[in-house]
Motif scaffolding. Structure first.
Motif, PDB file in Angstrom:
ATOM      1  N   LYS A   3       0.715  -1.060  -0.054  1.00 15.94           N
ATOM      2  CA  LYS A   3      -0.174  -0.022   0.079  1.00 15.94           C
ATOM      3  C   LYS A   3       0.884   1.302  -0.047  1.00 15.94           C
ATOM      4  O   LYS A   3       1.856   1.230   0.741  1.00 15.94           O
ATOM      5  N   TYR A   5       1.336   5.425   0.633  1.00 11.21           N
ATOM      6  CA  TYR A   5       0.646   6.484   1.531  1.00 11.21           C
ATOM      7  C   TYR A   5       1.093   7.754   0.947  1.00 11.21           C
ATOM      8  O   TYR A   5       2.030   7.970   0.580  1.00 11.21           O
ATOM      9  N   THR A  30      -9.893  11.642  -6.745  1.00 10.80           N
ATOM     10  CA  THR A  30      -9.400  10.515  -6.261  1.00 10.80           C
ATOM     11  C   THR A  30     -10.224   9.250  -5.908  1.00 10.80           C
ATOM     12  O   THR A  30      -9.600   8.140  -5.635  1.00 10.80           O
ATOM     13  N   SER A  34      -8.507   2.536  -5.733  1.00 13.92           N
ATOM     14  CA  SER A  34      -8.979   2.021  -4.323  1.00 13.92           C
ATOM     15  C   SER A  34      -8.005   2.295  -3.259  1.00 13.92           C
ATOM     16  O   SER A  34      -7.051   2.419  -3.245  1.00 13.92           O
ATOM     17  N   ARG A  35      -8.618   2.277  -2.203  1.00 11.09           N
ATOM     18  CA  ARG A  35      -7.961   2.418  -0.844  1.00 11.09           C
ATOM     19  C   ARG A  35      -7.363   1.203  -0.262  1.00 11.09           C
ATOM     20  O   ARG A  35      -6.883   1.518   0.592  1.00 11.09           O
ATOM     21  N   ASP A  36      -7.544   0.289  -0.908  1.00 12.86           N
ATOM     22  CA  ASP A  36      -6.638  -0.888  -0.479  1.00 12.86           C
ATOM     23  C   ASP A  36      -5.349  -0.609  -0.960  1.00 12.86           C
ATOM     24  O   ASP A  36      -4.226  -1.326  -0.630  1.00 12.86           O
ATOM     25  N   GLU A  39      -3.381   5.119   0.718  1.00  5.47           N
ATOM     26  CA  GLU A  39      -3.987   5.701   1.941  1.00  5.47           C
ATOM     27  C   GLU A  39      -3.631   7.151   1.794  1.00  5.47           C
ATOM     28  O   GLU A  39      -2.350   7.544   1.556  1.00  5.47           O
ATOM     29  N   LEU A  40      -4.766   7.883   1.960  1.00  5.18           N
ATOM     30  CA  LEU A  40      -4.736   9.471   1.370  1.00  5.18           C
ATOM     31  C   LEU A  40      -5.173  10.034   2.792  1.00  5.18           C
ATOM     32  O   LEU A  40      -5.986   9.776   3.482  1.00  5.18           O
ATOM     33  N   ASP A  59     -13.360   7.150   4.487  1.00  7.52           N
ATOM     34  CA  ASP A  59     -12.821   6.094   3.871  1.00  7.52           C
ATOM     35  C   ASP A  59     -12.010   6.514   2.637  1.00  7.52           C
ATOM     36  O   ASP A  59     -11.346   5.770   2.147  1.00  7.52           O
ATOM     37  N   TYR A  60     -12.185   7.601   2.379  1.00  6.41           N
ATOM     38  CA  TYR A  60     -11.613   8.235   1.294  1.00  6.41           C
ATOM     39  C   TYR A  60     -10.192   9.129   1.584  1.00  6.41           C
ATOM     40  O   TYR A  60      -9.153   8.939   1.079  1.00  6.41           O
ATOM     41  N   ILE A  61     -10.461   9.979   2.723  1.00  2.62           N
ATOM     42  CA  ILE A  61      -9.301  10.680   3.166  1.00  2.62           C
ATOM     43  C   ILE A  61      -9.161  10.684   4.750  1.00  2.62           C
ATOM     44  O   ILE A  61     -10.276  11.100   5.396  1.00  2.62           O
ATOM     45  N   LYS A  62      -8.120  10.352   5.266  1.00  5.12           N
ATOM     46  CA  LYS A  62      -8.203  10.497   6.714  1.00  5.12           C
ATOM     47  C   LYS A  62      -7.712  11.992   7.132  1.00  5.12           C
ATOM     48  O   LYS A  62      -6.867  12.691   6.309  1.00  5.12           O
TER      49      LYS A  62
END
Ligand code: PGA
Length: 260
Positions: A3, A5, A30, A34-36, A39-40, A59-62
């Motif tokens: 993954k 980052y 974005t 896929s967020r798999d 990690e954004l 789920d898309y942006i932390k």
């Protein structure tokens, strides 16, 4: 495939309105990635956080904070408590950014108190480390990085390792006056960091992502992300326009796929 980052610290830029517009654009641009695979994360100003959390699907942006006090409450004028950040349901806390260390005088011991507190409150904890130009010129970069890690993570319990992220940001490479670091140099330092993390936590430390930051831009991002010990890019200026950040992420991801 590992993954990747991608994150940005908005520093003391972007007001509430600019932050929410940026975040909405970044999610839309974005969303299809896929967020798999990636990690954004975005770290806005404190004053933008309460609006930011209402306009972003995590789920898309932390979302993270740029700093945090090591106490839950008390006589700490101007500080922000972990409970206040928890109340906002933030995902991550950044500790020890070079500007905190070098402009505001934070020490490794201070960062250690904050790291332990952030982990105890179940935040993903991003510890930033990096040597100054003077330290680099004295040939003591590795010692400095190892010290920052050993003190910064002193007494951290192994069960917290899954919530630790590290960013390597050489002080001399950051910001408008920064000199981009050579890719080989960065890879070498990431190896030093990963080795030290294994010494501290054992093999489980292989799971700790180590990101690179400091003048990441479209002309060095792809070369950086294909290095074996670089797990992600922590980008300042080149990420502050959503369209440009989206392109940087896609190009880097593609470069990584072509090389692995
Ligand atoms: P920069 O900032 O990409 O603008 O050099 C990096 C950082 O401070 O994290």
């Amino acid at each position: 495939m590992k993954k990747l980052y991608f994150g940005t610290n908005l520093k003391m830029y972007k007001n509430i309105q600019e932050t929410t517009a940026y975040l909405k654009d970044l999610v839309n641009l974005t969303m299809d990635i896929s967020r798999d695979e990636i990690e954004l994360f975005v770290i806005p100003s404190y004053t933008s956080l309460s609006n930011a959390i209402t306009c972003v699907d995590r789920d898309y942006i932390k979302l993270g904070s740029q700093n945090m006090c090591w106490e839950e409450e008390g006589q700490y004028t101007g500080e922000i408590s972990p409970l206040m950040l928890k109340e906002m349901n933030l995902d991550l806390v950044m500790i020890g950014h070079s500007e905190r260390r070098h402009i505001f005088g934070e020490t490794d011991a201070t960062e250690n108190k904050k790291v332990k507190c952030a982990l105890e409150h179940n935040f993903t904890t991003l510890l930033c480390i990096g040597e100054t130009l003077e330290e680099k010129n004295y040939g003591i970069s590795n010692e400095v990085l190892r010290t920052q890690l050993k003190v910064g993570f002193h007494d951290v319990k192994p069960e917290h390792v899954s919530n630790i992220w590290v960013a390597y940001e050489p002080v001399w490479a950051i910001g408008v006056n920064g000199l981009p670091a050579a890719v080989d140099y960065v890879e070498e330092k990431h190896q030093v960091i990963k080795k030290c993390l294994i010494e501290l936590f054992g093999e489980v430390a292989n799971k700790i992502p180590v990101l690179y930051g400091g003048s990441v831009n479209p002309s060095n991002a792809n070369e950086l992300i294909i290095q074996p010990s670089i797990d992600g890019l922590f980008t300042g200026r080149s990420a502050w326009q959503a369209v440009a950040f989206n392109k940087l992420i896609r190009d880097a991801k593609q470069a990584h796929e072509l090389n692995h």
